[in-house]
Scaffold this motif. Sequence first.
Motif, PDB file in Angstrom:
ATOM      1  N   LYS A   1      13.019 -33.982  -7.826  1.00  0.00           N
ATOM      2  CA  LYS A   1      11.729 -33.319  -7.762  1.00  0.00           C
ATOM      3  C   LYS A   1      10.630 -34.300  -7.398  1.00  0.00           C
ATOM      4  N   LYS A   2       9.590 -33.794  -6.766  1.00  0.00           N
ATOM      5  CA  LYS A   2       8.443 -34.609  -6.416  1.00  0.00           C
ATOM      6  C   LYS A   2       7.592 -34.856  -7.655  1.00  0.00           C
ATOM      7  N   TYR A   3       6.894 -35.984  -7.644  1.00  0.00           N
ATOM      8  CA  TYR A   3       6.016 -36.318  -8.755  1.00  0.00           C
ATOM      9  C   TYR A   3       4.826 -35.364  -8.767  1.00  0.00           C
ATOM     10  N   SER A   4       4.396 -34.986  -9.961  1.00  0.00           N
ATOM     11  CA  SER A   4       3.156 -34.246 -10.099  1.00  0.00           C
ATOM     12  C   SER A   4       2.000 -35.243 -10.082  1.00  0.00           C
ATOM     13  N   LEU A   5       0.784 -34.724  -9.966  1.00  0.00           N
ATOM     14  CA  LEU A   5      -0.394 -35.597  -9.982  1.00  0.00           C
ATOM     15  C   LEU A   5      -0.463 -36.367 -11.299  1.00  0.00           C
ATOM     16  N   ARG A   6      -0.115 -35.721 -12.400  1.00  0.00           N
ATOM     17  CA  ARG A   6      -0.122 -36.388 -13.702  1.00  0.00           C
ATOM     18  C   ARG A   6       0.894 -37.527 -13.736  1.00  0.00           C
ATOM     19  N   ASP A   7       2.082 -37.284 -13.176  1.00  0.00           N
ATOM     20  CA  ASP A   7       3.103 -38.334 -13.109  1.00  0.00           C
ATOM     21  C   ASP A   7       2.600 -39.524 -12.297  1.00  0.00           C
ATOM     22  N   MET A   8       1.940 -39.231 -11.187  1.00  0.00           N
ATOM     23  CA  MET A   8       1.445 -40.293 -10.316  1.00  0.00           C
ATOM     24  C   MET A   8       0.373 -41.130 -11.020  1.00  0.00           C
ATOM     25  N   LYS A   9      -0.483 -40.464 -11.792  1.00  0.00           N
ATOM     26  CA  LYS A   9      -1.526 -41.187 -12.516  1.00  0.00           C
ATOM     27  C   LYS A   9      -0.927 -42.062 -13.609  1.00  0.00           C
TER      28      LYS A   9
END
Length: 204
Positions: free
Chosen positions: A2-10
């Motif tokens: 799965k692709k990273y969510s914005l929260r994961d990226m932060k």
Amino acid sequence: MKKYSLRDMKREATANALADAAFALAQERGLDGFVVEDIVQQAGYSRRTFANYYSCKEEAVAAAAVNFKGADEVIQWIEALDEEMSLLDSLYQLMKLQLTAEHIRKLRQLVSLSKQYPTLEPYILSAFYGLQKNALEMLNELSRGRYPEGYTHLLTGAVYGAVMPLLDGSLNVHLPEHSTAEAADAVTFDQYLDTMFNCLRSGF
């Protein structure tokens, strides 16, 4: 995958910033020359934020050397993979993608630091195991039941075991950043990687 969510990226960006600050301080001052407060000041975060990611400065230093900052690129590469490609060839391509000269250089610096500061060693082992575990998860996802149980464990164990001599100086392998003079009696990283995977393909 799965692709990273914005929260994961932060969260990943915060963890990387703290780890990079710790690694830079370790290189500049030695492990005994700074404390967690210095890390958070340099990275621009609080001690509480640091505690959300790392248990101590040693863990943060080790994380900086093994963090791979190309997750999106790897995800795109996995999505474009030929389903018929063998797991060995898939892992070969992943190693070429991830083990850049900069990444290997930082890993070597980490191993060098651990020789001066033994308290780093358990965190290096843990961090390196994390790299191997991530590769294992990727191979398990790609295998789709085509291989015997345990094959992916054997494959990742063999490959990551063969990488360690590059980091501790046991083998004379040079990186692209080295001069021709420095590399006179050494094989290149690409040559070593090709030799390693050819041995795995032929079964030794």
